[in-house]
Design a protein around this motif. Structure first.
Motif, PDB file in Angstrom:
ATOM      1  N   ALA A   1       0.834  -1.205   0.000  1.00  0.00           N
ATOM      2  CA  ALA A   1       0.000   0.000   0.000  1.00  0.00           C
ATOM      3  C   ALA A   1       0.869   1.257   0.000  1.00  0.00           C
ATOM      4  O   ALA A   1       0.575   2.233  -0.715  1.00  0.00           O
ATOM      5  N   LEU A   2       1.963   1.250   0.792  1.00  0.00           N
ATOM      6  CA  LEU A   2       2.857   2.406   0.821  1.00  0.00           C
ATOM      7  C   LEU A   2       3.526   2.601  -0.527  1.00  0.00           C
ATOM      8  O   LEU A   2       3.648   3.740  -1.011  1.00  0.00           O
ATOM      9  N   ALA A   3       3.982   1.511  -1.141  1.00  0.00           N
ATOM     10  CA  ALA A   3       4.620   1.629  -2.450  1.00  0.00           C
ATOM     11  C   ALA A   3       3.647   2.181  -3.489  1.00  0.00           C
ATOM     12  O   ALA A   3       4.009   3.037  -4.309  1.00  0.00           O
ATOM     13  N   ALA A   4       2.385   1.708  -3.448  1.00  0.00           N
ATOM     14  CA  ALA A   4       1.389   2.216  -4.393  1.00  0.00           C
ATOM     15  C   ALA A   4       1.102   3.690  -4.152  1.00  0.00           C
ATOM     16  O   ALA A   4       0.968   4.485  -5.097  1.00  0.00           O
ATOM     17  N   MET A   5       1.012   4.082  -2.865  1.00  0.00           N
ATOM     18  CA  MET A   5       0.755   5.482  -2.552  1.00  0.00           C
ATOM     19  C   MET A   5       1.915   6.370  -3.002  1.00  0.00           C
ATOM     20  O   MET A   5       1.710   7.445  -3.573  1.00  0.00           O
ATOM     21  N   GLN A   6       3.150   5.922  -2.768  1.00  0.00           N
ATOM     22  CA  GLN A   6       4.295   6.696  -3.201  1.00  0.00           C
ATOM     23  C   GLN A   6       4.343   6.816  -4.718  1.00  0.00           C
ATOM     24  O   GLN A   6       4.678   7.880  -5.258  1.00  0.00           O
ATOM     25  N   ALA A   7       3.999   5.729  -5.423  1.00  0.00           N
ATOM     26  CA  ALA A   7       3.972   5.796  -6.884  1.00  0.00           C
ATOM     27  C   ALA A   7       2.905   6.774  -7.370  1.00  0.00           C
ATOM     28  O   ALA A   7       3.129   7.540  -8.321  1.00  0.00           O
ATOM     29  N   ASP A   8       1.742   6.763  -6.713  1.00  0.00           N
ATOM     30  CA  ASP A   8       0.684   7.712  -7.096  1.00  0.00           C
ATOM     31  C   ASP A   8       1.114   9.148  -6.841  1.00  0.00           C
ATOM     32  O   ASP A   8       0.852  10.047  -7.663  1.00  0.00           O
ATOM     33  N   ILE A   9       1.764   9.384  -5.691  1.00  0.00           N
ATOM     34  CA  ILE A   9       2.224  10.746  -5.393  1.00  0.00           C
ATOM     35  C   ILE A   9       3.279  11.193  -6.389  1.00  0.00           C
ATOM     36  O   ILE A   9       3.267  12.335  -6.863  1.00  0.00           O
ATOM     37  N   LEU A  10       4.198  10.283  -6.732  1.00  0.00           N
ATOM     38  CA  LEU A  10       5.222  10.620  -7.724  1.00  0.00           C
ATOM     39  C   LEU A  10       4.593  10.957  -9.067  1.00  0.00           C
ATOM     40  O   LEU A  10       4.985  11.932  -9.722  1.00  0.00           O
ATOM     41  N   ALA A  11       3.597  10.155  -9.478  1.00  0.00           N
ATOM     42  CA  ALA A  11       2.918  10.433 -10.745  1.00  0.00           C
ATOM     43  C   ALA A  11       2.182  11.769 -10.688  1.00  0.00           C
ATOM     44  O   ALA A  11       2.182  12.542 -11.656  1.00  0.00           O
ATOM     45  N   ALA A  12       1.546  12.058  -9.530  1.00  0.00           N
ATOM     46  CA  ALA A  12       0.831  13.331  -9.393  1.00  0.00           C
ATOM     47  C   ALA A  12       1.791  14.516  -9.444  1.00  0.00           C
ATOM     48  O   ALA A  12       1.491  15.559 -10.046  1.00  0.00           O
ATOM     49  N   ILE A  13       2.969  14.361  -8.817  1.00  0.00           N
ATOM     50  CA  ILE A  13       3.954  15.451  -8.844  1.00  0.00           C
ATOM     51  C   ILE A  13       4.450  15.692 -10.254  1.00  0.00           C
ATOM     52  O   ILE A  13       4.563  16.840 -10.710  1.00  0.00           O
ATOM     53  N   ARG A  14       4.731  14.608 -10.952  1.00  0.00           N
ATOM     54  CA  ARG A  14       5.200  14.777 -12.335  1.00  0.00           C
ATOM     55  C   ARG A  14       4.113  15.379 -13.211  1.00  0.00           C
ATOM     56  O   ARG A  14       4.392  16.228 -14.072  1.00  0.00           O
TER      57      ARG A  14
ATOM     58  N   ARG B   1       1.771  17.357 -12.155  1.00  0.00           N
ATOM     59  CA  ARG B   1       1.654  18.763 -11.782  1.00  0.00           C
ATOM     60  C   ARG B   1       2.760  19.592 -12.423  1.00  0.00           C
ATOM     61  O   ARG B   1       2.521  20.714 -12.872  1.00  0.00           O
ATOM     62  N   GLU B   2       3.973  19.021 -12.475  1.00  0.00           N
ATOM     63  CA  GLU B   2       5.059  19.747 -13.128  1.00  0.00           C
ATOM     64  C   GLU B   2       4.776  19.945 -14.606  1.00  0.00           C
ATOM     65  O   GLU B   2       5.026  21.028 -15.169  1.00  0.00           O
ATOM     66  N   ARG B   3       4.245  18.884 -15.250  1.00  0.00           N
ATOM     67  CA  ARG B   3       3.919  19.037 -16.674  1.00  0.00           C
ATOM     68  C   ARG B   3       2.801  20.053 -16.879  1.00  0.00           C
ATOM     69  O   ARG B   3       2.841  20.868 -17.816  1.00  0.00           O
ATOM     70  N   LEU B   4       1.795  20.012 -15.981  1.00  0.00           N
ATOM     71  CA  LEU B   4       0.700  20.975 -16.101  1.00  0.00           C
ATOM     72  C   LEU B   4       1.182  22.395 -15.838  1.00  0.00           C
ATOM     73  O   LEU B   4       0.697  23.342 -16.471  1.00  0.00           O
TER      74      LEU B   4
ATOM     75  N   LEU C   1       2.141  27.601 -18.162  1.00  0.00           N
ATOM     76  CA  LEU C   1       2.982  28.749 -18.522  1.00  0.00           C
ATOM     77  C   LEU C   1       2.978  28.974 -20.020  1.00  0.00           C
ATOM     78  O   LEU C   1       2.880  30.110 -20.498  1.00  0.00           O
ATOM     79  N   ALA C   2       3.055  27.866 -20.764  1.00  0.00           N
ATOM     80  CA  ALA C   2       3.023  28.010 -22.221  1.00  0.00           C
ATOM     81  C   ALA C   2       1.683  28.547 -22.696  1.00  0.00           C
ATOM     82  O   ALA C   2       1.608  29.411 -23.579  1.00  0.00           O
TER      83      ALA C   2
END
Length: 460
Positions: free
Chosen positions: A226-239, A241-244, A249-250
Protein backbone atom coordinates in the motif's frame (compact mmCIF):
# COMPACT_ATOMS: atom_id res chain seq x y z
CA UNK A 1 20.32 -1.60 14.08
CA UNK A 2 17.54 -0.46 16.35
CA UNK A 3 18.85 0.61 19.70
CA UNK A 4 17.60 -1.40 22.65
CA UNK A 5 16.70 1.64 24.70
CA UNK A 6 13.25 2.20 26.06
CA UNK A 7 12.68 4.93 23.47
CA UNK A 8 12.55 2.45 20.60
CA UNK A 9 9.82 -0.06 19.86
CA UNK A 10 12.21 -3.00 20.17
CA UNK A 11 13.56 -1.76 23.50
CA UNK A 12 10.07 -1.36 24.89
CA UNK A 13 9.17 -4.89 23.81
CA UNK A 14 12.30 -6.26 25.51
CA UNK A 15 11.56 -4.42 28.77
CA UNK A 16 7.91 -5.49 28.71
CA UNK A 17 8.83 -9.14 28.08
CA UNK A 18 11.30 -9.22 30.99
CA UNK A 19 8.76 -7.47 33.22
CA UNK A 20 6.04 -9.98 32.33
CA UNK A 21 8.29 -12.98 33.02
CA UNK A 22 9.39 -11.53 36.36
CA UNK A 23 5.77 -10.78 37.25
CA UNK A 24 4.82 -14.36 36.44
CA UNK A 25 7.71 -15.58 38.62
CA UNK A 26 6.48 -13.47 41.52
CA UNK A 27 2.99 -14.87 41.11
CA UNK A 28 4.25 -18.46 41.25
CA UNK A 29 6.73 -17.77 44.07
CA UNK A 30 4.33 -18.25 46.97
CA UNK A 31 2.81 -21.55 45.73
CA UNK A 32 6.35 -22.82 44.97
CA UNK A 33 7.69 -21.66 48.34
CA UNK A 34 4.72 -23.23 50.15
CA UNK A 35 5.36 -26.52 48.36
CA UNK A 36 9.07 -26.34 49.22
CA UNK A 37 8.19 -25.65 52.87
CA UNK A 38 5.79 -28.60 53.00
CA UNK A 39 8.40 -30.92 51.49
CA UNK A 40 11.03 -29.70 53.96
CA UNK A 41 8.69 -30.31 56.90
CA UNK A 42 7.66 -33.67 55.46
CA UNK A 43 11.29 -34.78 55.24
CA UNK A 44 11.80 -33.78 58.87
CA UNK A 45 8.68 -35.70 59.88
CA UNK A 46 9.93 -38.83 58.07
CA UNK A 47 13.35 -38.48 59.68
CA UNK A 48 11.72 -38.08 63.08
CA UNK A 49 9.61 -41.18 62.41
CA UNK A 50 12.73 -43.22 61.63
CA UNK A 51 14.40 -41.87 64.78
CA UNK A 52 11.36 -42.91 66.80
CA UNK A 53 11.48 -46.43 65.32
CA UNK A 54 15.17 -46.66 66.19
CA UNK A 55 14.46 -45.52 69.72
CA UNK A 56 11.68 -48.08 70.07
CA UNK A 57 13.94 -50.88 68.85
CA UNK A 58 16.71 -49.88 71.21
CA UNK A 59 14.34 -49.76 74.17
CA UNK A 60 15.86 -48.22 77.28
CA UNK A 61 19.44 -48.84 76.18
CA UNK A 62 19.83 -45.47 74.44
CA UNK A 63 22.32 -43.12 75.96
CA UNK A 64 21.84 -39.38 76.05
CA UNK A 65 24.42 -39.04 73.30
CA UNK A 66 22.51 -41.52 71.09
CA UNK A 67 19.25 -39.67 71.71
CA UNK A 68 20.90 -36.40 70.79
CA UNK A 69 22.30 -37.92 67.58
CA UNK A 70 18.86 -39.26 66.60
CA UNK A 71 17.26 -35.86 67.26
CA UNK A 72 20.04 -34.00 65.41
CA UNK A 73 19.56 -36.31 62.42
CA UNK A 74 15.92 -35.25 62.25
CA UNK A 75 16.67 -31.57 63.11
CA UNK A 76 14.23 -32.10 65.96
CA UNK A 77 14.10 -31.21 69.63
CA UNK A 78 11.46 -33.76 70.62
CA UNK A 79 9.50 -36.59 68.98
CA UNK A 80 6.26 -38.08 70.27
CA UNK A 81 3.62 -40.51 69.03
CA UNK A 82 -0.14 -40.06 69.22
CA UNK A 83 -1.93 -43.39 69.38
CA UNK A 84 -5.57 -43.77 70.29
CA UNK A 85 -5.72 -40.19 71.49
CA UNK A 86 -2.77 -40.70 73.89
CA UNK A 87 0.52 -38.87 73.38
CA UNK A 88 3.74 -40.78 74.13
CA UNK A 89 7.09 -39.02 74.21
CA UNK A 90 9.66 -41.09 72.31
CA UNK A 91 12.62 -38.74 72.14
CA UNK A 92 12.74 -35.42 73.88
CA UNK A 93 14.67 -32.52 75.22
CA UNK A 94 13.76 -29.37 77.08
CA UNK A 95 12.13 -26.74 74.81
CA UNK A 96 12.33 -23.95 77.37
CA UNK A 97 10.00 -20.96 77.00
CA UNK A 98 10.53 -20.46 73.26
CA UNK A 99 7.44 -19.38 71.24
CA UNK A 100 5.65 -22.18 69.42
CA UNK A 101 3.87 -22.41 66.06
CA UNK A 102 1.65 -25.37 65.27
CA UNK A 103 1.78 -27.02 61.85
CA UNK A 104 -0.69 -29.76 60.89
CA UNK A 105 0.31 -31.68 57.78
CA UNK A 106 -2.54 -34.11 58.08
CA UNK A 107 -4.78 -31.55 56.30
CA UNK A 108 -3.59 -29.48 53.32
CA UNK A 109 -4.72 -25.84 53.15
CA UNK A 110 -3.06 -24.03 50.20
CA UNK A 111 -3.89 -20.47 51.25
CA UNK A 112 -2.83 -21.10 54.83
CA UNK A 113 0.37 -22.74 53.64
CA UNK A 114 1.25 -19.67 51.49
CA UNK A 115 0.53 -17.42 54.47
CA UNK A 116 2.84 -19.63 56.55
CA UNK A 117 5.69 -18.81 54.14
CA UNK A 118 5.38 -15.13 55.06
CA UNK A 119 5.14 -16.07 58.73
CA UNK A 120 8.38 -18.07 58.44
CA UNK A 121 10.24 -15.02 57.08
CA UNK A 122 8.78 -12.62 59.64
CA UNK A 123 8.70 -14.83 62.75
CA UNK A 124 11.08 -14.56 65.75
CA UNK A 125 14.49 -16.21 65.49
CA UNK A 126 13.96 -18.68 68.38
CA UNK A 127 10.47 -19.86 67.46
CA UNK A 128 9.78 -23.60 67.42
CA UNK A 129 7.43 -25.53 65.15
CA UNK A 130 5.11 -28.17 66.59
CA UNK A 131 4.59 -30.40 63.55
CA UNK A 132 1.83 -33.01 63.34
CA UNK A 133 2.20 -35.55 60.52
CA UNK A 134 1.14 -39.04 59.47
CA UNK A 135 3.98 -41.61 59.61
CA UNK A 136 4.43 -43.28 56.19
CA UNK A 137 4.55 -46.81 57.72
CA UNK A 138 1.85 -46.30 60.36
CA UNK A 139 -1.09 -44.45 58.82
CA UNK A 140 -3.24 -45.03 61.90
CA UNK A 141 -0.89 -43.05 64.10
CA UNK A 142 0.22 -39.46 64.28
CA UNK A 143 3.73 -38.27 64.91
CA UNK A 144 4.42 -35.04 66.78
CA UNK A 145 7.74 -33.34 66.10
CA UNK A 146 9.10 -30.20 67.76
CA UNK A 147 11.84 -28.56 65.68
CA UNK A 148 13.40 -25.10 65.42
CA UNK A 149 12.14 -22.77 62.67
CA UNK A 150 15.53 -21.17 61.97
CA UNK A 151 16.79 -23.98 59.65
CA UNK A 152 13.52 -23.78 57.71
CA UNK A 153 13.93 -20.04 57.35
CA UNK A 154 17.47 -20.46 56.01
CA UNK A 155 16.29 -23.14 53.57
CA UNK A 156 13.48 -20.88 52.34
CA UNK A 157 15.88 -17.98 51.86
CA UNK A 158 18.15 -20.21 49.78
CA UNK A 159 15.20 -21.48 47.76
CA UNK A 160 13.99 -17.90 47.16
CA UNK A 161 17.44 -16.82 45.99
CA UNK A 162 17.70 -19.74 43.58
CA UNK A 163 14.20 -19.08 42.28
CA UNK A 164 14.97 -15.38 41.82
CA UNK A 165 18.14 -15.99 39.83
CA UNK A 166 16.43 -18.65 37.76
CA UNK A 167 13.49 -16.32 37.05
CA UNK A 168 15.86 -13.50 36.14
CA UNK A 169 17.84 -15.76 33.82
CA UNK A 170 14.67 -17.16 32.25
CA UNK A 171 13.21 -13.69 31.77
CA UNK A 172 16.40 -12.42 30.13
CA UNK A 173 16.64 -15.42 27.81
CA UNK A 174 12.92 -15.35 27.00
CA UNK A 175 12.95 -11.59 26.53
CA UNK A 176 15.99 -11.78 24.26
CA UNK A 177 14.44 -14.54 22.13
CA UNK A 178 11.12 -12.73 21.85
CA UNK A 179 12.92 -9.47 21.13
CA UNK A 180 14.97 -11.04 18.34
CA UNK A 181 11.86 -12.68 16.89
CA UNK A 182 9.90 -9.44 16.99
CA UNK A 183 12.90 -7.55 15.64
CA UNK A 184 13.10 -9.81 12.61
CA UNK A 185 9.39 -10.29 12.05
CA UNK A 186 7.90 -6.91 12.98
CA UNK A 187 10.21 -4.16 14.24
CA UNK A 188 12.67 -4.40 11.36
CA UNK A 189 10.02 -4.24 8.62
CA UNK A 190 8.21 -1.42 10.44
CA UNK A 191 11.49 0.46 10.71
CA UNK A 192 11.98 -0.10 6.98
CA UNK A 193 8.55 1.37 6.30
CA UNK A 194 9.30 4.36 8.51
CA UNK A 195 12.65 5.04 6.85
CA UNK A 196 11.06 4.71 3.41
CA UNK A 197 8.40 7.29 4.30
CA UNK A 198 11.05 9.65 5.68
CA UNK A 199 13.30 9.33 2.63
CA UNK A 200 10.38 9.77 0.25
CA UNK A 201 9.20 12.83 2.16
CA UNK A 202 12.61 14.46 1.73
CA UNK A 203 12.39 14.26 -2.07
CA UNK A 204 9.08 12.85 -3.34
CA UNK A 205 10.00 13.55 -6.97
CA UNK A 206 12.88 11.02 -6.86
CA UNK A 207 11.67 7.67 -8.24
CA UNK A 208 14.56 5.88 -6.52
CA UNK A 209 13.01 6.63 -3.13
CA UNK A 210 9.83 4.66 -3.87
CA UNK A 211 9.67 1.56 -1.66
CA UNK A 212 10.14 -1.83 -3.31
CA UNK A 213 7.68 -4.12 -1.47
CA UNK A 214 8.73 -7.57 -0.38
CA UNK A 215 6.99 -10.90 -0.87
CA UNK A 216 5.35 -11.11 2.56
CA UNK A 217 1.66 -12.01 2.59
CA UNK A 218 0.82 -10.78 6.10
CA UNK A 219 -0.34 -7.35 7.31
CA UNK A 220 3.15 -5.85 7.03
CA UNK A 221 3.39 -7.05 3.44
CA UNK A 222 0.04 -5.40 2.71
CA UNK A 223 1.29 -2.19 4.34
CA UNK A 224 4.45 -2.26 2.21
CA UNK A 225 2.48 -2.73 -0.99
CA UNK A 226 0.00 0.00 0.00
CA UNK A 227 2.86 2.41 0.82
CA UNK A 228 4.62 1.63 -2.45
CA UNK A 229 1.39 2.22 -4.39
CA UNK A 230 0.75 5.48 -2.55
CA UNK A 231 4.29 6.70 -3.20
CA UNK A 232 3.97 5.80 -6.88
CA UNK A 233 0.68 7.71 -7.10
CA UNK A 234 2.22 10.75 -5.39
CA UNK A 235 5.22 10.62 -7.72
CA UNK A 236 2.92 10.43 -10.74
CA UNK A 237 0.83 13.33 -9.39
CA UNK A 238 3.95 15.45 -8.84
CA UNK A 239 5.20 14.78 -12.33
CA UNK A 240 1.77 15.53 -13.77
CA UNK A 241 1.65 18.76 -11.78
CA UNK A 242 5.06 19.75 -13.13
CA UNK A 243 3.92 19.04 -16.67
CA UNK A 244 0.70 20.97 -16.10
CA UNK A 245 2.66 23.89 -14.66
CA UNK A 246 4.86 23.98 -17.73
CA UNK A 247 1.82 23.65 -19.95
CA UNK A 248 0.04 26.41 -18.05
CA UNK A 249 2.98 28.75 -18.52
CA UNK A 250 3.02 28.01 -22.22
CA UNK A 251 -0.74 28.51 -22.49
CA UNK A 252 -0.47 31.84 -20.66
CA UNK A 253 2.13 33.05 -23.12
CA UNK A 254 0.11 31.83 -26.08
CA UNK A 255 -3.02 33.48 -24.69
CA UNK A 256 -1.18 36.76 -24.29
CA UNK A 257 -0.09 36.66 -27.91
CA UNK A 258 -3.54 35.55 -29.07
CA UNK A 259 -5.21 38.44 -27.31
CA UNK A 260 -2.95 40.83 -29.18
CA UNK A 261 -3.81 39.09 -32.45
CA UNK A 262 -7.54 39.19 -31.64
CA UNK A 263 -7.31 42.86 -30.73
CA UNK A 264 -5.88 43.68 -34.15
CA UNK A 265 -8.43 41.47 -35.86
CA UNK A 266 -11.23 43.11 -33.88
CA UNK A 267 -10.35 46.53 -35.31
CA UNK A 268 -10.67 45.13 -38.82
CA UNK A 269 -13.89 43.25 -38.02
CA UNK A 270 -15.46 46.38 -36.51
CA UNK A 271 -14.86 48.25 -39.74
CA UNK A 272 -16.28 45.40 -41.78
CA UNK A 273 -19.37 45.32 -39.54
CA UNK A 274 -20.05 49.00 -40.30
CA UNK A 275 -19.64 48.59 -44.04
CA UNK A 276 -22.44 49.88 -46.26
CA UNK A 277 -22.45 46.59 -48.12
CA UNK A 278 -25.01 44.38 -46.37
CA UNK A 279 -23.19 41.14 -47.16
CA UNK A 280 -19.89 42.57 -45.98
CA UNK A 281 -21.56 43.96 -42.85
CA UNK A 282 -23.16 40.58 -42.07
CA UNK A 283 -19.85 38.81 -42.45
CA UNK A 284 -18.26 41.49 -40.26
CA UNK A 285 -20.86 40.90 -37.56
CA UNK A 286 -20.16 37.17 -37.57
CA UNK A 287 -16.45 37.88 -37.46
CA UNK A 288 -16.94 40.24 -34.51
CA UNK A 289 -18.81 37.55 -32.59
CA UNK A 290 -16.19 34.91 -33.40
CA UNK A 291 -13.35 37.17 -32.33
CA UNK A 292 -15.27 38.07 -29.17
CA UNK A 293 -15.58 34.38 -28.29
CA UNK A 294 -11.86 33.96 -28.86
CA UNK A 295 -11.06 36.91 -26.61
CA UNK A 296 -13.35 35.57 -23.88
CA UNK A 297 -11.70 32.14 -24.15
CA UNK A 298 -8.26 33.68 -23.67
CA UNK A 299 -9.48 35.84 -20.78
CA UNK A 300 -11.16 32.91 -19.02
CA UNK A 301 -8.09 30.71 -19.31
CA UNK A 302 -5.85 33.45 -17.93
CA UNK A 303 -8.35 34.19 -15.18
CA UNK A 304 -8.51 30.53 -14.20
CA UNK A 305 -4.73 30.43 -13.96
CA UNK A 306 -4.69 33.49 -11.70
CA UNK A 307 -7.59 32.51 -9.44
CA UNK A 308 -5.49 30.51 -6.96
CA UNK A 309 -2.53 32.88 -6.68
CA UNK A 310 -3.57 35.12 -3.77
CA UNK A 311 -6.04 34.84 -0.93
CA UNK A 312 -8.80 37.49 -1.00
CA UNK A 313 -8.84 40.28 1.57
CA UNK A 314 -12.22 39.85 3.28
CA UNK A 315 -14.08 43.05 4.08
CA UNK A 316 -17.71 44.10 4.43
CA UNK A 317 -19.26 44.46 0.95
CA UNK A 318 -22.83 45.68 0.40
CA UNK A 319 -24.46 43.38 -2.14
CA UNK A 320 -27.17 45.45 -3.88
CA UNK A 321 -24.92 48.19 -5.37
CA UNK A 322 -22.34 45.64 -6.49
CA UNK A 323 -24.95 43.50 -8.26
CA UNK A 324 -26.37 46.61 -10.03
CA UNK A 325 -22.85 47.57 -11.10
CA UNK A 326 -22.17 44.12 -12.56
CA UNK A 327 -25.52 44.03 -14.38
CA UNK A 328 -24.86 47.46 -15.84
CA UNK A 329 -21.49 46.35 -17.18
CA UNK A 330 -22.54 42.99 -18.58
CA UNK A 331 -26.21 43.53 -19.50
CA UNK A 332 -26.09 47.17 -20.53
CA UNK A 333 -26.46 46.33 -24.24
CA UNK A 334 -28.78 43.35 -23.62
CA UNK A 335 -32.08 45.23 -23.72
CA UNK A 336 -33.98 42.00 -24.28
CA UNK A 337 -32.99 40.71 -20.80
CA UNK A 338 -35.10 41.86 -17.88
CA UNK A 339 -32.95 42.26 -14.80
CA UNK A 340 -34.47 42.31 -11.33
CA UNK A 341 -32.33 43.00 -8.24
CA UNK A 342 -34.41 42.29 -5.12
CA UNK A 343 -31.56 42.37 -2.58
CA UNK A 344 -32.27 44.56 0.44
CA UNK A 345 -29.95 47.61 0.55
CA UNK A 346 -28.66 46.78 4.07
CA UNK A 347 -27.42 43.22 3.38
CA UNK A 348 -23.62 42.96 3.39
CA UNK A 349 -21.21 40.04 3.31
CA UNK A 350 -17.58 39.44 4.24
CA UNK A 351 -15.83 39.19 0.89
CA UNK A 352 -13.16 40.60 -1.37
CA UNK A 353 -14.90 43.09 -3.67
CA UNK A 354 -12.87 42.25 -6.77
CA UNK A 355 -13.21 38.49 -6.23
CA UNK A 356 -16.94 38.87 -5.58
CA UNK A 357 -17.26 40.97 -8.75
CA UNK A 358 -15.61 38.18 -10.73
CA UNK A 359 -17.78 35.49 -9.08
CA UNK A 360 -21.09 37.28 -9.69
CA UNK A 361 -19.91 38.35 -13.15
CA UNK A 362 -19.44 34.74 -14.20
CA UNK A 363 -22.97 33.86 -13.06
CA UNK A 364 -24.54 36.86 -14.80
CA UNK A 365 -22.58 36.20 -18.00
CA UNK A 366 -23.58 32.52 -18.00
CA UNK A 367 -27.24 33.43 -17.46
CA UNK A 368 -27.17 35.96 -20.31
CA UNK A 369 -25.60 33.36 -22.63
CA UNK A 370 -28.18 30.74 -21.64
CA UNK A 371 -31.13 33.10 -22.34
CA UNK A 372 -29.96 34.51 -25.67
CA UNK A 373 -32.57 32.58 -27.69
CA UNK A 374 -35.39 32.68 -25.12
CA UNK A 375 -38.52 34.71 -25.71
CA UNK A 376 -38.76 35.46 -22.00
CA UNK A 377 -35.32 36.42 -20.68
CA UNK A 378 -35.31 37.40 -17.02
CA UNK A 379 -32.52 37.31 -14.45
CA UNK A 380 -33.53 37.72 -10.80
CA UNK A 381 -30.98 38.17 -8.02
CA UNK A 382 -32.13 37.88 -4.40
CA UNK A 383 -30.54 37.45 -0.99
CA UNK A 384 -31.67 36.12 2.39
CA UNK A 385 -29.93 36.22 5.76
CA UNK A 386 -29.89 32.93 7.71
CA UNK A 387 -27.99 33.15 10.98
CA UNK A 388 -24.43 34.22 10.25
CA UNK A 389 -24.75 33.40 6.53
CA UNK A 390 -26.20 35.19 3.51
CA UNK A 391 -27.74 33.07 0.74
CA UNK A 392 -27.67 34.83 -2.67
CA UNK A 393 -29.61 33.28 -5.56
CA UNK A 394 -29.29 33.91 -9.30
CA UNK A 395 -32.42 32.69 -11.12
CA UNK A 396 -32.66 32.82 -14.95
CA UNK A 397 -35.28 31.68 -17.42
CA UNK A 398 -32.91 29.73 -19.61
CA UNK A 399 -33.48 26.22 -21.02
CA UNK A 400 -31.74 24.51 -18.09
CA UNK A 401 -28.56 22.48 -17.86
CA UNK A 402 -28.42 19.01 -19.47
CA UNK A 403 -28.40 16.08 -17.04
CA UNK A 404 -25.12 14.77 -18.44
CA UNK A 405 -23.37 18.05 -17.62
CA UNK A 406 -24.68 18.57 -14.09
CA UNK A 407 -22.39 15.99 -12.42
CA UNK A 408 -19.23 17.80 -13.64
CA UNK A 409 -20.65 21.30 -13.82
CA UNK A 410 -18.03 22.89 -11.55
CA UNK A 411 -15.06 21.06 -13.05
CA UNK A 412 -12.58 23.01 -15.21
CA UNK A 413 -13.34 23.04 -18.94
CA UNK A 414 -16.75 21.48 -18.37
CA UNK A 415 -19.15 23.41 -20.59
CA UNK A 416 -22.80 23.79 -19.78
CA UNK A 417 -23.64 23.54 -23.45
CA UNK A 418 -23.66 27.20 -24.37
CA UNK A 419 -22.07 28.19 -27.64
CA UNK A 420 -18.61 29.66 -27.12
CA UNK A 421 -18.49 28.58 -23.48
CA UNK A 422 -15.04 27.66 -22.14
CA UNK A 423 -16.31 25.71 -19.14
CA UNK A 424 -14.12 27.72 -16.76
CA UNK A 425 -16.62 30.25 -15.41
CA UNK A 426 -18.27 28.06 -12.79
CA UNK A 427 -14.95 26.43 -11.83
CA UNK A 428 -13.50 29.89 -11.19
CA UNK A 429 -16.64 30.88 -9.28
CA UNK A 430 -16.42 27.84 -7.02
CA UNK A 431 -12.75 28.49 -6.25
CA UNK A 432 -13.39 32.16 -5.51
CA UNK A 433 -16.30 31.25 -3.21
CA UNK A 434 -14.12 28.77 -1.34
CA UNK A 435 -11.35 31.32 -0.87
CA UNK A 436 -13.91 33.69 0.67
CA UNK A 437 -15.01 30.89 3.06
CA UNK A 438 -18.25 30.37 1.16
CA UNK A 439 -19.73 27.97 -1.37
CA UNK A 440 -21.72 27.87 -4.59
CA UNK A 441 -24.25 25.21 -5.53
CA UNK A 442 -26.73 24.44 -8.27
CA UNK A 443 -30.11 24.72 -6.55
CA UNK A 444 -32.35 23.69 -9.43
CA UNK A 445 -32.46 23.51 -13.21
CA UNK A 446 -35.06 22.61 -15.79
CA UNK A 447 -36.91 23.82 -18.88
CA UNK A 448 -38.15 26.91 -16.99
CA UNK A 449 -34.72 28.07 -15.85
CA UNK A 450 -31.75 27.54 -13.58
CA UNK A 451 -31.06 28.73 -10.03
CA UNK A 452 -27.56 29.03 -8.54
CA UNK A 453 -26.99 29.81 -4.87
CA UNK A 454 -23.94 31.49 -3.38
CA UNK A 455 -23.49 31.33 0.42
CA UNK A 456 -21.14 33.80 2.13
CA UNK A 457 -20.56 34.94 5.69
CA UNK A 458 -22.71 37.82 6.86
CA UNK A 459 -20.92 41.05 7.73
CA UNK A 460 -21.60 42.22 11.30
Amino acid sequence: MIRAGTGSLGGRLLVLTISFVLTASILIFFPSAANFRNNWLGERANAAHLAAIAAELAGNNLSEEAVRELLDGADAIAVARITGGATELVLGADTGDAPLREEDQTRRRPLREMAAVIATFTGPEDRLIVLTAIPPTRPDERILVILPEAPLREALIGFSARLFWFALFASLVTGALIYLALLVLFVGPMRRLSLSMTRFQENPSDARRVLSPGTRHDEIGEAERALAAMQADILAAIRQRERLASLGLAVARINHDLRNVFASAQLVSDRLATSEDERTAAMGQRLVRAIGRGIRLCSDVLEYGRSGETRPDLQAVTLAPLVDEIAGELLGTETRIEFDNTIAPDIAVMADRDSLHRLFGNLVRNAATAMKDRQVARLTVSAETRGDEVHITFADTGPGIPQAVQARLFEPFSSGGGEGSTGLGLSIARELAGLMEGRITLQSTGPDGTVFEVVLKRAD
